[in-house]
Design an enzyme around this catalytic site. Structure first.
Site, PDB file in Angstrom:
ATOM      1  N   ARG A   1      36.348  -7.146 -66.967  1.00  0.00           N
ATOM      2  CA  ARG A   1      36.240  -7.268 -68.429  1.00  0.00           C
ATOM      3  C   ARG A   1      35.872  -5.954 -69.102  1.00  0.00           C
ATOM      4  O   ARG A   1      36.081  -5.786 -70.306  1.00  0.00           O
ATOM      5  CB  ARG A   1      35.288  -8.404 -68.802  1.00  0.00           C
ATOM      6  CG  ARG A   1      35.875  -9.783 -68.514  1.00  0.00           C
ATOM      7  CD  ARG A   1      34.836 -10.877 -68.722  1.00  0.00           C
ATOM      8  NE  ARG A   1      33.686 -10.721 -67.861  1.00  0.00           N
ATOM      9  CZ  ARG A   1      33.603 -11.180 -66.624  1.00  0.00           C
ATOM     10  NH1 ARG A   1      34.596 -11.865 -66.091  1.00  0.00           N
ATOM     11  NH2 ARG A   1      32.523 -10.964 -65.902  1.00  0.00           N
TER      12      ARG A   1
ATOM     13  N   GLU B   1      22.266 -10.499 -54.950  1.00  0.00           N
ATOM     14  CA  GLU B   1      21.282 -11.514 -54.583  1.00  0.00           C
ATOM     15  C   GLU B   1      21.517 -11.964 -53.128  1.00  0.00           C
ATOM     16  O   GLU B   1      20.576 -12.094 -52.355  1.00  0.00           O
ATOM     17  CB  GLU B   1      21.412 -12.690 -55.553  1.00  0.00           C
ATOM     18  CG  GLU B   1      20.216 -13.610 -55.521  1.00  0.00           C
ATOM     19  CD  GLU B   1      20.354 -14.737 -56.538  1.00  0.00           C
ATOM     20  OE1 GLU B   1      21.283 -14.685 -57.375  1.00  0.00           O
ATOM     21  OE2 GLU B   1      19.524 -15.654 -56.481  1.00  0.00           O
TER      22      GLU B   1
HETATM   23  P1  5GP Z   1      24.640  -7.122 -63.070  1.00  0.00           P
HETATM   24  O1  5GP Z   1      25.122  -6.208 -61.984  1.00  0.00           O
HETATM   25  O2  5GP Z   1      24.154  -6.390 -64.287  1.00  0.00           O
HETATM   26  O3  5GP Z   1      23.649  -8.149 -62.579  1.00  0.00           O
HETATM   27  O4  5GP Z   1      25.878  -8.013 -63.490  1.00  0.00           O
HETATM   28  C1  5GP Z   1      26.814  -7.474 -64.340  1.00  0.00           C
HETATM   29  C2  5GP Z   1      28.216  -7.834 -63.925  1.00  0.00           C
HETATM   30  O5  5GP Z   1      28.363  -9.234 -63.775  1.00  0.00           O
HETATM   31  C3  5GP Z   1      29.156  -7.400 -65.021  1.00  0.00           C
HETATM   32  O6  5GP Z   1      30.337  -6.863 -64.471  1.00  0.00           O
HETATM   33  C4  5GP Z   1      29.419  -8.655 -65.807  1.00  0.00           C
HETATM   34  O7  5GP Z   1      30.763  -8.726 -66.209  1.00  0.00           O
HETATM   35  C5  5GP Z   1      29.091  -9.796 -64.844  1.00  0.00           C
HETATM   36  N1  5GP Z   1      28.245 -10.828 -65.476  1.00  0.00           N
HETATM   37  C6  5GP Z   1      26.991 -11.199 -65.137  1.00  0.00           C
HETATM   38  N2  5GP Z   1      26.562 -12.203 -65.896  1.00  0.00           N
HETATM   39  C7  5GP Z   1      27.553 -12.485 -66.757  1.00  0.00           C
HETATM   40  C8  5GP Z   1      27.719 -13.440 -67.822  1.00  0.00           C
HETATM   41  O8  5GP Z   1      26.845 -14.276 -68.149  1.00  0.00           O
HETATM   42  N3  5GP Z   1      28.893 -13.396 -68.512  1.00  0.00           N
HETATM   43  C9  5GP Z   1      29.874 -12.513 -68.196  1.00  0.00           C
HETATM   44  N4  5GP Z   1      30.995 -12.529 -68.926  1.00  0.00           N
HETATM   45  N5  5GP Z   1      29.761 -11.615 -67.195  1.00  0.00           N
HETATM   46  C10 5GP Z   1      28.619 -11.604 -66.484  1.00  0.00           C
END
Ligand code: 5GP
Length: 174
Positions: free
Chosen positions: A61, A98
């Site tokens: 995205r 995780e």
């Molecule tokens: P992080 O590494 O910050 O935990 O997770 C970020 C990645 O997971 C990003 O690439 C993001 O697109 C996806 N992601 C995590 N949670 C969500 C969510 O609630 N909605 C969306 N659209 N993407 C999420």
């Protein structure tokens, strides 16, 4: 209404996706609205103008508005993808999830030494993905000078992982 209000009214909370207990932010309704999408791109462009030489979008995205931001800034757009998707030559970076590990990759020729890089994605959650991207940019000789996200899930404190790389972290809603 303000841009923030419009984004908040458009994004959908999906309960128990992809797992029980998780509230997933579905941002795809934003893409149904070309006028709002244009305003979002312009807001990111305004914050990045004159500050970046390259935009890196995080799969998948992060590609969607990322390439539009790059085109409006008139700078190159570079894809950061999950391992195994990009042809060589690539550089990779692994990071902990995780459960287990993930690896991301970028073409090793695209980020020039000293380039100021904007790392863009849709949602900042724990910050692990964007942090790994910043490490990857560093391995390539670039410097992350800005991060930008549509949504910051602030309760996960993702910004804490990113400030060692860049304190300029643009988020449109929290
Ligand atoms: P992080 O590494 O910050 O935990 O997770 C970020 C990645 O997971 C990003 O690439 C993001 O697109 C996806 N992601 C995590 N949670 C969500 C969510 O609630 N909605 C969306 N659209 N993407 C999420």
């Amino acid at each position: 209404s303000t841009l923030q209000e419009k984004i908040n009214q458009t994004i959908v909370d999906v309960n128990d996706f992809p797992k029980e207990g998780i509230v997933y932010k579905d941002i795809t309704p934003l893409f149904l609205n070309p006028e709002l999408s244009g305003e979002i791109v312009d807001a990111f462009v305004e914050k990045a103008k004159g500050k970046v030489d390259i935009v890196c979008g995080i799969e998948s995205r992060g590609f969607l508005y990322g390439i539009q931001i790059a085109q409006k800034l008139n700078v190159p757009f570079v894809l950061i993808r999950k391992a195994g998707k990009l042809p060589p030559p690539t550089i990779s970076e692994s990071y902990d999830l995780e459960y287990g590990q993930a690896t991301i990759e970028v073409n090793s020729n695209y980020i020039k030494d000293g380039a100021r890089v904007l790392i863009h994605d849709d949602v900042l959650a724990t910050g692990g993905t964007a942090e790994a991207c910043a490490k990857l940019v560093e391995k390539c000789g670039g410097k992350t000078t800005q991060f930008s996200f549509i949504v910051d899930l602030t309760f996960l404190n993702g910004k804490d992982k990113l400030t060692p790389f860049a304190t300029d972290i643009v988020t449109l809603i929290e």
